[in-house]
Write a protein that holds these residues in place. Structure first.
Motif, PDB file in Angstrom:
ATOM      1  N   GLY A 158       0.672  -1.388  -0.214  1.00  0.00           N
ATOM      2  CA  GLY A 158       0.404  -0.211   0.209  1.00  0.00           C
ATOM      3  C   GLY A 158       0.909   1.071  -0.033  1.00  0.00           C
ATOM      4  O   GLY A 158       0.285   2.335   0.385  1.00  0.00           O
ATOM      5  N   GLY A 159       1.735   0.979  -0.519  1.00  0.00           N
ATOM      6  CA  GLY A 159       3.147   2.271  -0.415  1.00  0.00           C
ATOM      7  C   GLY A 159       3.873   2.266   0.762  1.00  0.00           C
ATOM      8  O   GLY A 159       4.713   3.532   0.912  1.00  0.00           O
ATOM      9  N   ASN A 160       3.811   1.820   1.691  1.00  0.00           N
ATOM     10  CA  ASN A 160       4.306   1.784   2.838  1.00  0.00           C
ATOM     11  C   ASN A 160       5.336   0.564   3.053  1.00  0.00           C
ATOM     12  O   ASN A 160       5.716   0.072   4.036  1.00  0.00           O
ATOM     13  CB  ASN A 160       3.617   1.956   4.404  1.00  0.00           C
ATOM     14  CG  ASN A 160       2.319   2.679   4.296  1.00  0.00           C
ATOM     15  OD1 ASN A 160       2.691   3.599   4.549  1.00  0.00           O
ATOM     16  ND2 ASN A 160       1.336   2.006   4.248  1.00  0.00           N
ATOM     17  N   TYR A 161       6.148   0.074   1.994  1.00  0.00           N
ATOM     18  CA  TYR A 161       6.927  -0.085   2.229  1.00  0.00           C
ATOM     19  C   TYR A 161       8.636   0.036   2.331  1.00  0.00           C
ATOM     20  O   TYR A 161       8.565   0.564   3.296  1.00  0.00           O
ATOM     21  CB  TYR A 161       7.959  -0.943   0.315  1.00  0.00           C
ATOM     22  CG  TYR A 161       7.611   0.511  -0.759  1.00  0.00           C
ATOM     23  CD1 TYR A 161       8.798   1.173  -0.177  1.00  0.00           C
ATOM     24  CD2 TYR A 161       6.338   0.821  -1.310  1.00  0.00           C
ATOM     25  CE1 TYR A 161       8.794   1.935  -1.320  1.00  0.00           C
ATOM     26  CE2 TYR A 161       6.942   2.369  -1.874  1.00  0.00           C
ATOM     27  CZ  TYR A 161       7.458   2.835  -2.169  1.00  0.00           C
ATOM     28  OH  TYR A 161       8.140   4.030  -2.584  1.00  0.00           O
ATOM     29  N   THR A 162       9.726  -1.581   2.659  1.00  0.00           N
ATOM     30  CA  THR A 162      10.769  -1.377   3.456  1.00  0.00           C
ATOM     31  C   THR A 162      11.674  -1.112   2.834  1.00  0.00           C
ATOM     32  O   THR A 162      13.135  -0.786   2.881  1.00  0.00           O
ATOM     33  CB  THR A 162      11.195  -1.545   4.826  1.00  0.00           C
ATOM     34  OG1 THR A 162      10.171  -2.881   4.283  1.00  0.00           O
ATOM     35  CG2 THR A 162       9.533  -1.568   5.790  1.00  0.00           C
ATOM     36  N   ALA A 163      11.013  -1.809   1.133  1.00  0.00           N
ATOM     37  CA  ALA A 163      12.251  -2.292   0.310  1.00  0.00           C
ATOM     38  C   ALA A 163      11.423  -1.821  -1.250  1.00  0.00           C
ATOM     39  O   ALA A 163      10.824  -2.431  -1.064  1.00  0.00           O
ATOM     40  CB  ALA A 163      13.127  -3.871   0.494  1.00  0.00           C
ATOM     41  N   GLN A 164      12.590  -1.404  -1.951  1.00  0.00           N
ATOM     42  CA  GLN A 164      11.478  -1.277  -2.874  1.00  0.00           C
ATOM     43  C   GLN A 164      10.866  -2.589  -4.178  1.00  0.00           C
ATOM     44  O   GLN A 164      11.914  -3.657  -3.286  1.00  0.00           O
ATOM     45  CB  GLN A 164      12.396  -0.753  -4.208  1.00  0.00           C
ATOM     46  CG  GLN A 164      13.103   0.858  -3.937  1.00  0.00           C
ATOM     47  CD  GLN A 164      12.039   1.848  -3.426  1.00  0.00           C
ATOM     48  OE1 GLN A 164      10.908   1.911  -4.053  1.00  0.00           O
ATOM     49  NE2 GLN A 164      11.633   2.282  -2.971  1.00  0.00           N
ATOM     50  N   PRO A 165       9.583  -3.139  -4.233  1.00  0.00           N
ATOM     51  CA  PRO A 165       8.905  -4.035  -4.354  1.00  0.00           C
ATOM     52  C   PRO A 165       9.630  -4.584  -5.390  1.00  0.00           C
ATOM     53  O   PRO A 165      10.187  -4.234  -6.160  1.00  0.00           O
ATOM     54  CB  PRO A 165       7.532  -3.360  -4.852  1.00  0.00           C
ATOM     55  CG  PRO A 165       7.392  -2.258  -4.468  1.00  0.00           C
ATOM     56  CD  PRO A 165       8.886  -1.611  -4.393  1.00  0.00           C
ATOM     57  N   ARG A 166      10.063  -6.043  -5.118  1.00  0.00           N
ATOM     58  CA  ARG A 166      10.368  -6.928  -6.382  1.00  0.00           C
ATOM     59  C   ARG A 166      10.037  -6.842  -7.788  1.00  0.00           C
ATOM     60  O   ARG A 166      11.122  -6.831  -9.066  1.00  0.00           O
ATOM     61  CB  ARG A 166      11.139  -8.598  -6.061  1.00  0.00           C
ATOM     62  CG  ARG A 166      11.749  -8.242  -4.275  1.00  0.00           C
ATOM     63  CD  ARG A 166      12.245  -9.719  -3.415  1.00  0.00           C
ATOM     64  NE  ARG A 166      10.439  -9.952  -2.927  1.00  0.00           N
ATOM     65  CZ  ARG A 166      10.469 -10.676  -2.047  1.00  0.00           C
ATOM     66  NH1 ARG A 166      11.000 -11.986  -1.574  1.00  0.00           N
ATOM     67  NH2 ARG A 166       9.308 -10.731  -1.438  1.00  0.00           N
ATOM     68  N   MET A 167       9.008  -6.908  -7.787  1.00  0.00           N
ATOM     69  CA  MET A 167       8.202  -7.404  -9.153  1.00  0.00           C
ATOM     70  C   MET A 167       8.278  -6.027 -10.059  1.00  0.00           C
ATOM     71  O   MET A 167       8.341  -5.778 -11.576  1.00  0.00           O
ATOM     72  CB  MET A 167       6.869  -7.558  -9.651  1.00  0.00           C
ATOM     73  CG  MET A 167       6.891  -8.544  -8.455  1.00  0.00           C
ATOM     74  SD  MET A 167       7.633  -9.801  -9.838  1.00  0.00           S
ATOM     75  CE  MET A 167       6.373  -9.736 -11.438  1.00  0.00           C
ATOM     76  N   MET A 168       8.988  -4.431  -9.545  1.00  0.00           N
ATOM     77  CA  MET A 168       9.145  -3.232  -9.922  1.00  0.00           C
ATOM     78  C   MET A 168      10.401  -3.452 -11.041  1.00  0.00           C
ATOM     79  O   MET A 168       9.503  -3.258 -12.443  1.00  0.00           O
ATOM     80  CB  MET A 168       9.435  -1.921  -8.881  1.00  0.00           C
ATOM     81  CG  MET A 168       9.628  -0.916  -9.676  1.00  0.00           C
ATOM     82  SD  MET A 168       9.675   0.344  -8.350  1.00  0.00           S
ATOM     83  CE  MET A 168      10.235   1.762  -8.904  1.00  0.00           C
ATOM     84  N   LYS A 169      11.388  -3.786 -11.320  1.00  0.00           N
ATOM     85  CA  LYS A 169      12.255  -3.843 -12.004  1.00  0.00           C
ATOM     86  C   LYS A 169      11.310  -4.890 -13.483  1.00  0.00           C
ATOM     87  O   LYS A 169      11.708  -4.771 -15.136  1.00  0.00           O
ATOM     88  CB  LYS A 169      13.747  -4.581 -11.780  1.00  0.00           C
ATOM     89  CG  LYS A 169      13.254  -6.990 -11.330  1.00  0.00           C
ATOM     90  CD  LYS A 169      14.689  -6.973 -11.133  1.00  0.00           C
ATOM     91  CE  LYS A 169      14.488  -7.709 -10.566  1.00  0.00           C
ATOM     92  NZ  LYS A 169      16.178  -8.793 -10.583  1.00  0.00           N
ATOM     93  N   TYR A 170      10.972  -5.285 -13.057  1.00  0.00           N
ATOM     94  CA  TYR A 170      10.383  -6.363 -13.914  1.00  0.00           C
ATOM     95  C   TYR A 170       8.864  -6.246 -14.781  1.00  0.00           C
ATOM     96  O   TYR A 170       8.976  -6.126 -16.045  1.00  0.00           O
ATOM     97  CB  TYR A 170       9.645  -7.559 -13.531  1.00  0.00           C
ATOM     98  CG  TYR A 170      10.609  -8.779 -13.296  1.00  0.00           C
ATOM     99  CD1 TYR A 170      11.401 -10.245 -14.106  1.00  0.00           C
ATOM    100  CD2 TYR A 170      10.586  -8.805 -11.925  1.00  0.00           C
ATOM    101  CE1 TYR A 170      11.977 -10.861 -13.568  1.00  0.00           C
ATOM    102  CE2 TYR A 170      11.771  -9.756 -11.410  1.00  0.00           C
ATOM    103  CZ  TYR A 170      12.379 -10.859 -11.992  1.00  0.00           C
ATOM    104  OH  TYR A 170      13.131 -11.798 -11.218  1.00  0.00           O
ATOM    105  N   ALA A 171       8.622  -4.942 -14.364  1.00  0.00           N
ATOM    106  CA  ALA A 171       7.141  -3.831 -14.484  1.00  0.00           C
ATOM    107  C   ALA A 171       7.896  -3.615 -14.999  1.00  0.00           C
ATOM    108  O   ALA A 171       7.200  -2.607 -16.800  1.00  0.00           O
ATOM    109  CB  ALA A 171       6.867  -3.640 -13.440  1.00  0.00           C
ATOM    110  N   ILE A 172       8.734  -2.480 -14.875  1.00  0.00           N
ATOM    111  CA  ILE A 172       9.869  -1.050 -16.202  1.00  0.00           C
ATOM    112  C   ILE A 172      10.624  -1.869 -17.029  1.00  0.00           C
ATOM    113  O   ILE A 172       9.642  -1.256 -18.332  1.00  0.00           O
ATOM    114  CB  ILE A 172      10.408  -0.839 -14.677  1.00  0.00           C
ATOM    115  CG1 ILE A 172      10.002   0.206 -13.756  1.00  0.00           C
ATOM    116  CG2 ILE A 172      11.444   0.334 -15.702  1.00  0.00           C
ATOM    117  CD1 ILE A 172      10.940   0.578 -12.723  1.00  0.00           C
TER     118      ILE A 172
END
Length: 357
Positions: A210-224
């Motif tokens: 919900g935007g309150n992460y402690t590290a960048q979401p792991r799936m982010m690089k795949y999406a980008i």
């Protein structure tokens, strides 16, 4: 007005130490950085931010003819100070010769060193759209730098869409308008579909929380990476780059190995801000001479739909330059290389009527 601009620049412009050595070595004056605070900035949602920080970079002196340069999604002023763009445009004798022009490149709202969610507010940061971003740019110019009129607004990708918004929102503010890698029509079709999937992938990652992460979401690089391959790069270029499965795999592996430097909330806000983009209803308001520059192989703005050509018919003084597809072009990314259109831009600035500054 010149006195005001000069005084403001003396106070606000900072050193360009963050700029790369390649930029500083280019054949144009060293870029200078500045910052200005917009007080009580009102967003389209009705939310008000007491202090909105707007960072910007200038090239040239305030006595020159003002030119506004606008970057793409996820970028900043630094992303426009490349050898392929600034190196082809800002030097002596080039179309935007910084000895003649005062070039202003803002870090758009939510980008670079301007105010953004990762400053601390996270998802409590007001939801902004392209109108908000352009209004912030307008306030920076008029209130922060004392500029009342621009010779040119030029932007690439998101900056191209911002240029169209400038044309309909502040039609008397510029003499010429050069939107690149963009369309003056609703964000829709493949362009929005791919953005929607990319954003949903990041939001759906449990790491996002919900935007309150402690590290960048792991799936982010795949999406980008998936969005980048699907919507930029050029068909002919990809065929040369990856003519076999092994070379295609190698390219994907190399892309996935690159670290993600973006903050997830900043990233989502930046791309989601395009959702309601649609200047098409007000195109007749545009007063500036328009030179739309697109690439024939632009995956996000395919010319074969005819939507841009039809839209330009509604503007008094508009033309389009379509960069032919070739082994040199890179699809949506083509307009990042100004060598493809430097002469067309120079011709526009020589012929566009100049109104009172």
């Amino acid at each position: 007005m010149t006195t005001l601009r000069t005084a403001l620049s003396a106070v606000l412009l900072l050193s360009a130490g963050a700029m790369s050595a390649s930029v500083l070595a280019a054949d144009y004056p060293a870029p200078r950085q500045g910052e200005w605070i917009a007080k009580d900035f009102k967003f389209h949602t009705g939310e008000v931010m007491g202090e909105l920080r707007l960072h910007y970079t200038t090239v040239g002196e305030p006595k020159g003819e003002p030119v506004l340069v606008l970057h793409g999604t996820g970028g900043s002023a630094a992303s426009m100070l490349t050898p392929a763009f600034a190196g082809e445009l800002f030097g002596a004798g080039q179309p935007l010769d910084a000895q003649k022009y005062y070039i202003i490149i803002p870090d758009s709202l939510g980008h670079g060193q301007s105010s953004k969610p990762s400053d601390g507010m996270k998802t409590a940061f007001p939801k902004y759209d392209y109108d908000d971003m352009v209004d912030a740019q307008h306030r920076l110019l008029t209130e922060g730098l004392g500029i009342k009129h621009l010779r040119l607004v030029i932007g690439n990708s998101m900056g191209g869409m911002h240029s169209w918004v400038w044309g309909v929102r502040y039609p008397a503010f510029m003499d010429a308008l050069v939107p690149m890698a963009s369309q003056p029509t609703a964000m829709a079709a493949r362009n929005w579909m791919l953005r929607r999937i990319m954003l949903d992938t990041i939001r759906g990652d449990p790491d996002y929380n919900g935007g309150n992460y402690t590290a960048q979401p792991r799936m982010m690089k795949y999406a980008i990476v998936a969005y980048g391959i699907a919507s930029a790069g050029g068909t002919l270029a990809y065929q040369m780059l990856a003519p076999t499965a092994a070379k295609a795999d190698k390219n994907v592996d190399e892309r996935l190995a690159q670290p993600v430097t973006a903050d997830a909330n900043d990233f989502i806000y930046q791309w989601d801000s395009s959702h309601d983009y649609d200047p098409s209803a007000a195109l007749e308001k545009i007063e500036a001479a328009v030179l739309a520059i697109n690439a024939a192989d632009d995956e996000r703005n395919p010319p074969e739909t005819g939507v841009t050509a039809d839209a330009l018919k509604r503007i008094k003084h508009a033309q389009i330059y379509l960069i032919p597809a070739s082994t040199e072009t890179r699809g949506h990314s083509t307009t990042g290389n100004a060598k493809f259109y430097a002469e067309q831009l120079k011709d526009l600035l020589q012929t566009a009527p100049q109104r009172a500054m």
